[in-house]
Design a protein around this motif. Structure first.
Motif, PDB file in Angstrom:
ATOM      1  N   SER A   1      25.314  82.250  11.887  1.00  0.00           N
ATOM      2  CA  SER A   1      25.503  83.100  10.715  1.00  0.00           C
ATOM      3  C   SER A   1      26.957  83.483  10.467  1.00  0.00           C
ATOM      4  O   SER A   1      27.262  84.103   9.468  1.00  0.00           O
ATOM      5  CB  SER A   1      24.662  84.379  10.851  1.00  0.00           C
ATOM      6  N   VAL A   2      27.865  83.137  11.368  1.00  0.00           N
ATOM      7  CA  VAL A   2      29.272  83.474  11.184  1.00  0.00           C
ATOM      8  C   VAL A   2      29.907  82.459  10.239  1.00  0.00           C
ATOM      9  O   VAL A   2      29.806  81.251  10.441  1.00  0.00           O
ATOM     10  CB  VAL A   2      30.013  83.486  12.534  1.00  0.00           C
ATOM     11  N   LEU A   3      30.592  82.951   9.200  1.00  0.00           N
ATOM     12  CA  LEU A   3      31.273  82.069   8.264  1.00  0.00           C
ATOM     13  C   LEU A   3      32.662  81.710   8.790  1.00  0.00           C
ATOM     14  O   LEU A   3      33.254  82.462   9.564  1.00  0.00           O
ATOM     15  CB  LEU A   3      31.399  82.738   6.903  1.00  0.00           C
ATOM     16  N   VAL A   4      33.157  80.573   8.327  1.00  0.00           N
ATOM     17  CA  VAL A   4      34.504  80.143   8.677  1.00  0.00           C
ATOM     18  C   VAL A   4      35.255  79.829   7.393  1.00  0.00           C
ATOM     19  O   VAL A   4      34.641  79.590   6.343  1.00  0.00           O
ATOM     20  CB  VAL A   4      34.482  78.906   9.602  1.00  0.00           C
ATOM     21  N   PRO A   5      36.586  79.815   7.429  1.00  0.00           N
ATOM     22  CA  PRO A   5      37.339  79.438   6.229  1.00  0.00           C
ATOM     23  C   PRO A   5      36.966  78.018   5.793  1.00  0.00           C
ATOM     24  O   PRO A   5      37.080  77.075   6.581  1.00  0.00           O
ATOM     25  CB  PRO A   5      38.802  79.522   6.695  1.00  0.00           C
TER      26      PRO A   5
END
Length: 1009
Positions: free
Chosen positions: A654-658
């Protein structure tokens, strides 16, 4: 099941599941930031709109329930009956010291039930309570309740039950549960309806839902199927019986003699009719019907009417694949978009004495947004009046409205599900005294030490997120402002919805503000940012509300945009555009448009969420939430319960990245891009009508993207899928991102294609399959052959097959975008596209074609640019009558002139406001009158024609096309007759008009009274 009208959603999505799990540790020790400085100038408070005239006030201070469901007052008795979960029923007695609640029935304790195989059943909720009109004499009360087996997910065909019970009067009345006489049953599921009301005719009316969960819509295909009792209002006579039934079907019910239709049905086509009531003065039956993804409906129910579910959800088509019922669809009296309401609670027509100004108005509310409205009923029960209803907010959102009650004097009470308390309305003294003025400029907000320098006040901290949204090349600066010494509290919670993830819920102090300033590159240099707007998301203590401030040309101040929003035109530098520049139409969002994205399902905050803030910081230890915690701005609150085994896996997903940081995988970057730009709508309950879930934490196989047929149409793309693994040129998701016209996504406040984002999604789709789509090999071969040809005409001939296929055209546009076409070949392709009349083709190459004049409506219209102009009705009439581009007279009749393919316009100005008229021209498919719905006919010999269904009988049907021509077909000639989602009126009808011409046309239509 739960009492929330989106019951399946509510049971799992709203209650907090507390889990003990320390914040995911990051490598290395987090450097502790400097101690937090308090923000001491919180001047963003209240509202720019006038305060409401009423307020909710708690009754019975000593009485409180656990998640009550329904409230009713018996005839001849001043006490209230209230139900609780697990089928408990109480009576509330007014007393001088604050009231008293006594338990009078407990089903699971006093009336244990077993199923057909001896399994124990559990009674969940009492949804409806109705007292017999002669209750004071016969003591008969009717209860609608649900029973479920112990096995989760199993529903009973007779699980929703309506029974009669005997009541013994006394200081504390007693219900004899053993006296139960089962009256009628129907399927138990997510949507039960199950409201009970006795009508003025003495009959018992029963609401029923579709028996399904929130999504997909109408799983049982019952909305238009009248062979069962679901999705209906039923009407029965409980004072008489007929063989095999503990009731009598009244002979004047509308479907008594219709074969295959249950005779109990009074009206049908309702999704989950939550609470209904009769007007004491007129006898009219009012119902609030919970919508699906876009609309909440209010109906004044008529005998035998079909209200459309699930072929329609209010004004929008949904299950066009289902056959409609025997009656034409009756539109709702009022359809509220999900920007205003999200789960409607039906109320009463006010007939009390306390508020004379409300007499005759229908008072109702919304569970999710906590709002309470009144509306003035129109004389006619006609959709033509629906948009012009007088709708007024009565009180500030403060309570979760599960039910309304009406006492013997016609005064209303409101039941609060969350607090378990009973409330009434009183006049709001603050409305008369006035409150602190809401800041009309940024300087008045207390957010900035220097507005001109864009320097925030002490105590306000910057907010950096992992994945930015695409904003037509603009950039954003974000800040978090928490008043004084207040702190944000982060709770560890889980949503147990299908495909859900663990997340963190954040509680902000009242008058906290999230700030976002948007800037565009300056046309002159392409470097110095030009501030365009500053957006505020303000927490008023009950909900988040959005406001927009527009910067002046001098860049010294920004002023609050009107409630309805605004629009402007800017010149921006674009090296790829002909001439090196482009005109950009910019939308300053209205208050309601703000809330289109900042929905309750997205927890209102799109930037301040754990997915955006848990991302490890580049070059630093820890993440943004760690830093906020170390500074004292954020406090974690963890429950004392062990986490599930898979929790860390969900966290990681669930963690977004650039999206454009190539140190991460293409899949992770692409999923982060779609989450940031699309998931606020395309998620469970988010309002997007496509049944996809684009949150990054959902496993891709559960997103309903891959190999799925697009439910909203192929947009001209043959054999399309939402995402075709390995083949972006047959993927509707990719096409929507690549176009500048019809069907563009994101559809709000963006008109330019994000080339970098498109390249990312293209690469992601390609990687899904080792064998790319077969058409691409053909496209490559054609393009290679074309490059070797000499002469423009020869190249035209070779490119024709590609341009005859929208997928091939999309491929060609992407090849040009990536710079693979150069020199004369590129010039030839651009020249060829410039000659195309098909807007779907031209819209894919918009970045390479000369920009249309700034004064044109264009393919991505900005309504406020038209509405800001004063139109000339005489010029508009001339345009209407002579324009061959519009060709309005072919379809529409005014007086005795014109066609009959579309709605008559003779008095359209009397029924529609100016902004509504413009919206119907710009978005003709947003609301389609069922009488003018478009159908596609495919004949057995392969012909396909589209038009309005003019006539249909057992032997033949007649179709009238957009030119007004009539086509007759014998039934035996028709292979398939399929309703279409789109209006017969084409999209982009006004695109070539000037803004002034559009204003003139609207002025002419407005003059038709």
């Amino acid at each position: 099941m739960s009492p929330n009208r989106r019951t399946s959603w509510f049971l799992v999505a709203f209650p907090v599941v507390w889990l003990c799990f320390a914040w995911r540790a990051q490598a290395g020790e987090v450097a502790k930031p400097a101690p937090r400085i308090p923000w001491t100038t919180p001047f963003v408070t209240g509202s720019p709109e006038p305060p409401p005239k009423y307020k909710s006030v708690r009754m019975f201070p000593n009485v409180q329930f656990r998640n009550p469901v329904t409230i009713e007052m018996p005839p001849g008795d001043p006490r209230w009956w209230v139900s609780e979960p697990e089928a408990k029923l109480y009576v509330v007695t007014p007393t001088e010291d604050g009231g008293r609640a006594d338990l009078i029935a407990d089903f699971n304790r006093d009336l244990p039930m077993t199923g057909k195989e001896g399994e124990k059943l559990r009674v969940t909720y009492i949804y409806g309570v109705a007292f017999h009109p002669k209750f004071a004499e016969n003591g008969r009360v009717y209860l609608a309740y649900t029973v479920v087996p112990p096995k989760p997910g199993v529903h009973l065909e007779d699980g929703t039950r309506v029974s009669c019970f005997q009541v013994t009067p006394g200081e504390i009345p007693k219900i004899d549960l053993q006296s139960e006489e089962l009256v009628i049953t129907f399927h138990e599921g997510g949507h039960n309806g199950a409201c009970l009301e006795f009508g003025p005719d003495g009959c018992l009316y029963i609401s029923t839902g579709d028996g399904g969960e929130a999504s997909p819509p109408d799983q049982r295909n019952t909305g238009q199927d009248n062979s069962d009792l679901l999705s209906c209002i039923l009407r029965i006579n409980v004072d008489e019986k007929e063989p095999g039934r503990n009731y009598l079907v009244p002979k004047d019910n509308p479907f008594v003699d219709v074969p295959g239709v249950r005779p109990e049905i009074w009206a049908y086509g309702l999704r989950n009719p939550w609470k209904m009531s009769f007007d004491r003065a007129t006898g009219a039956l009012w119902v609030g019907d919970i919508g699906w993804e876009l609309w909440e409906m209010v109906y004044r129910v008529e005998r035998g009417a079909n209200y459309g579910w699930s072929v329609t959800e209010g004004p929008q088509p949904v299950r066009v694949d289902l056959p409609a019922g025997p009656q034409p669809v009756t539109p709702p009296l009022l359809a509220l978009p999900h920007t205003a309401a999200a789960s409607i609670t039906g109320g009463f027509v006010y007939r009390g004495k306390k508020f004379p100004e409300l007499v005759g108005k229908y008072v109702f509310g919304d569970w999710e947004t906590h709002r309470i409205w009144s509306l003035v009923p129109p004389e006619r029960n006609d959709a033509s009046d629906a948009k012009s209803l007088e709708l007024m907010d009565l009180s500030a959102p403060s309570i979760r409205i599960i039910d309304f009650g009406q006492d013997h004097d016609g005064e209303l009470v409101i039941l609060d599900y969350d607090a378990g308390t009973i409330h009434t309305l009183e006049r709001n003294d603050a409305a008369e005294r006035g409150t602190r003025p809401f800041p009309r400029t940024l300087s008045e907000t207390g957010l900035f030490a220097s507005v001109e320098k864009h320097e925030v006040a002490a105590g306000i901290v910057p907010l950096k997120i992992a994945a930015e949204q695409w904003m037509d090349g603009a950039t954003a600066e974000r800040f978090v402002a928490v008043p004084n010494d207040g702190v944000i509290r982060g709770h560890r919670v889980a949503k147990q919805t299908p495909g859900s993830m663990f997340r963190r819920h954040f509680e902000f102090p009242k008058d906290s503000v999230l700030v976002k300033t948007i800037s565009l590159p300056d046309e002159g240099t392409g470097e110095r940012p030009r501030r365009i707007e500053t957006q505020l998301l303000h927490f008023d203590g009950a909900q988040w509300l959005g406001y927009t401030y527009r910067w002046n040309d001098a860049q010294s101040e920004a002023s609050l945009v009107p409630e309805e929003g605004d629009e402007a035109i800017f010149a921006v530098k674009d090296a790829r555009a002909p001439g090196g520049g482009r005109v950009l139409h910019w939308t300053f969002s209205s208050r309601s448009q703000c809330m289109t994205c900042h929905t309750p399902w997205a927890e209102s905050m799109l930037a301040f969420n754990s997915s955006q803030l848990l991302t490890p910081l580049a070059g630093e230890a820890g993440n943004r939430l760690d830093q906020f915690e170390q500074s004292g701005l954020l406090v974690r609150q963890e429950p004392a319960k062990a986490p599930p085994k898979n929790q860390s896996r969900w966290d990681e997903e669930s963690v977004l990245v650039p999206p454009f940081d190539e140190s991460h995988s293409i899949e992770h970057r692409a999923r982060s891009y779609l989450d940031a730009n699309c998931a606020h709508c395309h998620r469970f309950g988010g309002g997007g009508t496509a049944q996809i879930d684009l949150r990054a934490g959902i496993p891709v196989e559960r997103t309903k993207l891959l190999d799925e047929v697009p439910t909203k149409g192929e947009l001209g793309l043959k054999n399309a899928k939402i995402v075709w693994p390995g083949n972006p040129y047959r993927s509707v998701l990719f096409l929507r991102m690549a176009t500048c016209g019809r069907g563009r996504m994101p559809h709000l406040a963006s008109e330019l294609v994000d080339q970098q984002g498109l390249l990312l999604i293209e690469a992601w789709i390609r990687l899904m399959s080792k064998e790319p789509g077969g058409d691409e090999f053909m496209y490559n071969a054609v393009l290679s052959a074309t490059a070797k040809m000499q002469g423009r005409e020869a190249r035209r001939g070779l490119l024709a097959p590609i341009l005859n296929d929208l997928g091939g055209t999309l491929y060609l546009a992407r090849v040009l975008d990536r710079g693979r076409l150069r020199g004369e070949l590129a010039e030839d392709v651009v020249a060829l596209i410039g000659e195309q009349s098909d807007p779907d083709i031209r819209n894919l190459f918009a970045a390479h074609l000369p920009a249309p004049p700034a004064d044109r409506v264009g393919t991505v219209p900005r309504p406020r640019l038209v509405l800001n102009l004063t139109g000339d009705p005489a010029r508009g009439r001339e345009l209407y009558q002579t324009s061959k581009t519009l060709n309005c007279r072919v379809c529409h009749r005014i007086g005795n002139e014109g066609g009959v393919v579309g709605p008559e316009l003779t008095q359209i100005g009397q029924r529609r406001r100016r902004d509504e008229l413009l919206d119907s021209l710009l978005n003709p498919s947003s609301v389609v009158d069922p009488k003018f719905a478009m159908y596609a006919v495919q004949t057995v010999d392969g012909r396909v024609l589209s038009g309005v269904l003019a006539e249909r009988n057992a032997n033949a049907l007649t179709l009238r096309d957009a030119k007004g021509d009539v086509h007759e077909f014998a039934v035996k000639e028709v292979e398939e007759l399929k309703p279409q989602r789109a209006s017969i009126m084409p999209e982009g009808l006004l695109k070539d008009l000037t803004l002034q011409e559009a204003a003139d046309l609207v002025a002419y239509l407005e003059s038709l009274r």
